[in-house]
Design a protein around this motif. Structure first.
Motif, PDB file in Angstrom:
ATOM      1  N   PHE A  42      24.165  -1.342  17.378  1.00  0.00           N
ATOM      2  CA  PHE A  42      24.162  -0.248  16.399  1.00  0.00           C
ATOM      3  C   PHE A  42      22.766   0.375  16.286  1.00  0.00           C
ATOM      4  CE2 PHE A  42      27.998  -2.326  14.425  1.00  0.00           C
ATOM      5  CZ  PHE A  42      28.860  -1.264  14.632  1.00  0.00           C
ATOM      6  N   GLN A  43      21.740  -0.467  16.270  1.00  0.00           N
ATOM      7  CA  GLN A  43      20.364   0.039  16.167  1.00  0.00           C
ATOM      8  C   GLN A  43      19.989   0.856  17.393  1.00  0.00           C
ATOM      9  OE1 GLN A  43      18.075  -3.511  15.460  1.00  0.00           O
ATOM     10  NE2 GLN A  43      18.535  -3.534  13.271  1.00  0.00           N
ATOM     11  N   LEU A  44      20.305   0.365  18.584  1.00  0.00           N
ATOM     12  CA  LEU A  44      19.969   1.073  19.816  1.00  0.00           C
ATOM     13  C   LEU A  44      20.682   2.425  19.874  1.00  0.00           C
ATOM     14  CD1 LEU A  44      18.676   1.370  22.582  1.00  0.00           C
ATOM     15  CD2 LEU A  44      20.528  -0.033  23.523  1.00  0.00           C
ATOM     16  N   LYS A  45      21.944   2.445  19.495  1.00  0.00           N
ATOM     17  CA  LYS A  45      22.712   3.690  19.540  1.00  0.00           C
ATOM     18  C   LYS A  45      22.413   4.607  18.354  1.00  0.00           C
ATOM     19  CE  LYS A  45      26.881   4.051  20.991  1.00  0.00           C
ATOM     20  NZ  LYS A  45      27.045   4.769  22.253  1.00  0.00           N
ATOM     21  N   GLN A  46      21.633   4.087  17.385  1.00  0.00           N
ATOM     22  CA  GLN A  46      21.331   4.828  16.148  1.00  0.00           C
ATOM     23  C   GLN A  46      22.644   5.254  15.490  1.00  0.00           C
ATOM     24  OE1 GLN A  46      18.492   7.940  17.092  1.00  0.00           O
ATOM     25  NE2 GLN A  46      17.377   6.550  18.452  1.00  0.00           N
ATOM     26  N   ARG A  47      23.516   4.273  15.376  1.00  0.00           N
ATOM     27  CA  ARG A  47      24.875   4.505  14.894  1.00  0.00           C
ATOM     28  C   ARG A  47      25.110   3.749  13.596  1.00  0.00           C
ATOM     29  NH1 ARG A  47      29.850   3.858  19.095  1.00  0.00           N
ATOM     30  NH2 ARG A  47      31.495   4.694  17.790  1.00  0.00           N
ATOM     31  N   ARG A  48      25.789   4.394  12.672  1.00  0.00           N
ATOM     32  CA  ARG A  48      26.130   3.743  11.417  1.00  0.00           C
ATOM     33  C   ARG A  48      27.070   2.575  11.688  1.00  0.00           C
ATOM     34  NH1 ARG A  48      27.905   8.619  10.682  1.00  0.00           N
ATOM     35  NH2 ARG A  48      29.992   7.905  10.099  1.00  0.00           N
ATOM     36  N   GLY A  49      26.923   1.516  10.930  1.00  0.00           N
ATOM     37  CA  GLY A  49      27.776   0.347  11.090  1.00  0.00           C
ATOM     38  C   GLY A  49      29.229   0.615  10.748  1.00  0.00           C
ATOM     39  N   SER A  50      29.503   1.718  10.074  1.00  0.00           N
ATOM     40  CA  SER A  50      30.887   2.020   9.706  1.00  0.00           C
ATOM     41  C   SER A  50      31.685   2.564  10.895  1.00  0.00           C
ATOM     42  CB  SER A  50      30.929   3.026   8.556  1.00  0.00           C
ATOM     43  OG  SER A  50      30.287   4.217   8.930  1.00  0.00           O
ATOM     44  N   LYS A  51      30.980   2.994  11.962  1.00  0.00           N
ATOM     45  CA  LYS A  51      31.672   3.433  13.180  1.00  0.00           C
ATOM     46  C   LYS A  51      31.827   2.215  14.081  1.00  0.00           C
ATOM     47  CE  LYS A  51      31.886   7.183  15.189  1.00  0.00           C
ATOM     48  NZ  LYS A  51      31.808   8.394  15.972  1.00  0.00           N
ATOM     49  N   THR A  52      33.051   1.930  14.453  1.00  0.00           N
ATOM     50  CA  THR A  52      33.285   0.697  15.193  1.00  0.00           C
ATOM     51  C   THR A  52      33.024   0.853  16.689  1.00  0.00           C
ATOM     52  OG1 THR A  52      35.624   1.222  15.381  1.00  0.00           O
ATOM     53  CG2 THR A  52      34.961  -0.131  13.510  1.00  0.00           C
ATOM     54  N   LEU A  53      33.011  -0.268  17.375  1.00  0.00           N
ATOM     55  CA  LEU A  53      32.758  -0.337  18.811  1.00  0.00           C
ATOM     56  C   LEU A  53      33.981  -0.925  19.510  1.00  0.00           C
ATOM     57  CD1 LEU A  53      29.213  -1.962  18.573  1.00  0.00           C
ATOM     58  CD2 LEU A  53      29.709   0.460  18.897  1.00  0.00           C
ATOM     59  N   ILE A  54      34.095  -0.652  20.783  1.00  0.00           N
ATOM     60  CA  ILE A  54      35.155  -1.220  21.616  1.00  0.00           C
ATOM     61  C   ILE A  54      34.662  -2.549  22.174  1.00  0.00           C
ATOM     62  CG2 ILE A  54      36.347  -0.904  23.835  1.00  0.00           C
ATOM     63  CD1 ILE A  54      36.264   2.119  23.301  1.00  0.00           C
ATOM     64  N   CYS A  55      35.584  -3.456  22.433  1.00  0.00           N
ATOM     65  CA  CYS A  55      35.202  -4.636  23.202  1.00  0.00           C
ATOM     66  C   CYS A  55      36.198  -4.862  24.333  1.00  0.00           C
ATOM     67  CB  CYS A  55      34.996  -5.865  22.340  1.00  0.00           C
ATOM     68  SG  CYS A  55      36.335  -6.395  21.336  1.00  0.00           S
ATOM     69  N   LEU A  56      35.755  -5.605  25.317  1.00  0.00           N
ATOM     70  CA  LEU A  56      36.548  -5.891  26.505  1.00  0.00           C
ATOM     71  C   LEU A  56      36.931  -7.362  26.525  1.00  0.00           C
ATOM     72  CD1 LEU A  56      34.439  -4.083  29.290  1.00  0.00           C
ATOM     73  CD2 LEU A  56      36.279  -3.128  27.883  1.00  0.00           C
ATOM     74  N   VAL A  57      38.141  -7.642  27.014  1.00  0.00           N
ATOM     75  CA  VAL A  57      38.585  -9.008  27.272  1.00  0.00           C
ATOM     76  C   VAL A  57      39.149  -9.045  28.688  1.00  0.00           C
ATOM     77  CG1 VAL A  57      39.039  -9.564  24.844  1.00  0.00           C
ATOM     78  CG2 VAL A  57      40.893  -8.645  26.259  1.00  0.00           C
ATOM     79  N   ALA A  58      39.205 -10.229  29.271  1.00  0.00           N
ATOM     80  CA  ALA A  58      39.613 -10.357  30.669  1.00  0.00           C
ATOM     81  C   ALA A  58      41.114 -10.197  30.890  1.00  0.00           C
ATOM     82  CB  ALA A  58      39.159 -11.702  31.223  1.00  0.00           C
ATOM     83  N   ASP A  59      41.911 -10.678  29.929  1.00  0.00           N
ATOM     84  CA  ASP A  59      43.356 -10.731  30.150  1.00  0.00           C
ATOM     85  C   ASP A  59      44.100 -10.969  28.836  1.00  0.00           C
ATOM     86  OD1 ASP A  59      42.889 -13.476  29.606  1.00  0.00           O
ATOM     87  OD2 ASP A  59      42.721 -13.922  31.738  1.00  0.00           O
ATOM     88  N   ASP A  60      45.431 -11.068  28.932  1.00  0.00           N
ATOM     89  CA  ASP A  60      46.283 -11.293  27.756  1.00  0.00           C
ATOM     90  C   ASP A  60      45.905 -12.576  27.015  1.00  0.00           C
ATOM     91  OD1 ASP A  60      47.612  -9.120  28.758  1.00  0.00           O
ATOM     92  OD2 ASP A  60      49.454 -10.192  29.262  1.00  0.00           O
ATOM     93  N   ARG A  61      45.615 -13.626  27.762  1.00  0.00           N
ATOM     94  CA  ARG A  61      45.269 -14.911  27.151  1.00  0.00           C
ATOM     95  C   ARG A  61      44.045 -14.753  26.255  1.00  0.00           C
ATOM     96  NH1 ARG A  61      41.405 -18.315  28.158  1.00  0.00           N
ATOM     97  NH2 ARG A  61      40.795 -17.235  30.049  1.00  0.00           N
ATOM     98  N   MET A  62      43.044 -14.043  26.743  1.00  0.00           N
ATOM     99  CA  MET A  62      41.826 -13.843  25.965  1.00  0.00           C
ATOM    100  C   MET A  62      42.081 -12.908  24.785  1.00  0.00           C
ATOM    101  SD  MET A  62      38.028 -12.802  27.371  1.00  0.00           S
ATOM    102  CE  MET A  62      37.952 -14.133  28.557  1.00  0.00           C
ATOM    103  N   LEU A  63      42.947 -11.931  24.975  1.00  0.00           N
ATOM    104  CA  LEU A  63      43.297 -11.005  23.902  1.00  0.00           C
ATOM    105  C   LEU A  63      43.853 -11.763  22.699  1.00  0.00           C
ATOM    106  CD1 LEU A  63      43.659  -8.030  22.975  1.00  0.00           C
ATOM    107  CD2 LEU A  63      45.911  -8.091  24.097  1.00  0.00           C
TER     108      LEU A  63
END
Length: 186
Positions: A42-63
């Motif tokens: 958030f600090q690097l992007k100079q983005r408010r914490g109220s705007k969310t981020l995407i995350c990645l997972v490898a597969d259904d099991r991890m999801l």
């Protein structure tokens, strides 16, 4: 590629930030369960914490580790989608609290990219993936377009696929636990 994965893993485990190629655009990443690392993004992007981020997972099991109840239709959407698709799920769990939206939703994508898949499997957890730009600035379509500020703000830059050109981020839809589907970004 293994050397790049090993270096990225070391940084992720230390709570640092990586700049890495994904199945869509170059991303800024960190351990999605580490609130301090998420705060650095958030600090690097100079983005408010109220705007969310995407995350990645490898597969259904991890999801399943990060979503309490995955709607059945999610598996169908993931399976038939020919383009990268990010799904916003209800009832997030086991993630950094500052990564999860106020309504307890989280945006997750299973990337179709060998480097990302191997990195996620070896890390054995979700990794943040947000475009490699300062908030409000255009999303870089190639490594050459990434600003010096972002390059200097991460702890490690993965040395792969730097020639790759990307036209657009993933499609995004919200999939409520009651089965309602809403297109956020086509």
């Amino acid at each position: 590629m293994q050397q790049e994965i090993n270096k990225a893993l070391q940084i992720l485990k230390e709570g640092g930030l990586i700049l890495y190629p994904t199945d869509t655009v170059w991303g800024i990443g960190c351990d999605a369960t580490n609130p301090e690392a998420v705060n650095k993004v958030f600090q690097l992007k100079q983005r408010r914490g109220s705007k969310t981020l995407i995350c990645l997972v490898a597969d259904d099991r991890m999801l399943k580790k990060y979503i309490k109840k995955i709607p059945e239709v999610a598996y169908n959407i993931i399976e038939v989608s020919e383009e990268p698709i990010t799904i916003i799920y209800d009832d997030a769990q086991n993630l950094a609290p500052n990564l999860v939206a106020e309504d307890n939703t989280i945006a997750i994508r299973i990337p179709n990219d060998d480097f990302c898949f191997q990195l996620l499997r070896r890390f054995n957890g979700a990794i943040v993936s947000t475009s490699a730009n300062i908030s409000g600035m255009p999303t870089p379509k190639s490594f050459k377009e990434i600003s010096q500020e972002v390059l200097k703000g991460v702890d490690y830059v993965v040395n792969l696929h730097r020639e790759k050109i990307c036209n657009k981020p993933s499609s995004m839809l919200k999939l409520s636990s009651n089965g309602v589907v809403k297109i956020i970004r086509p």
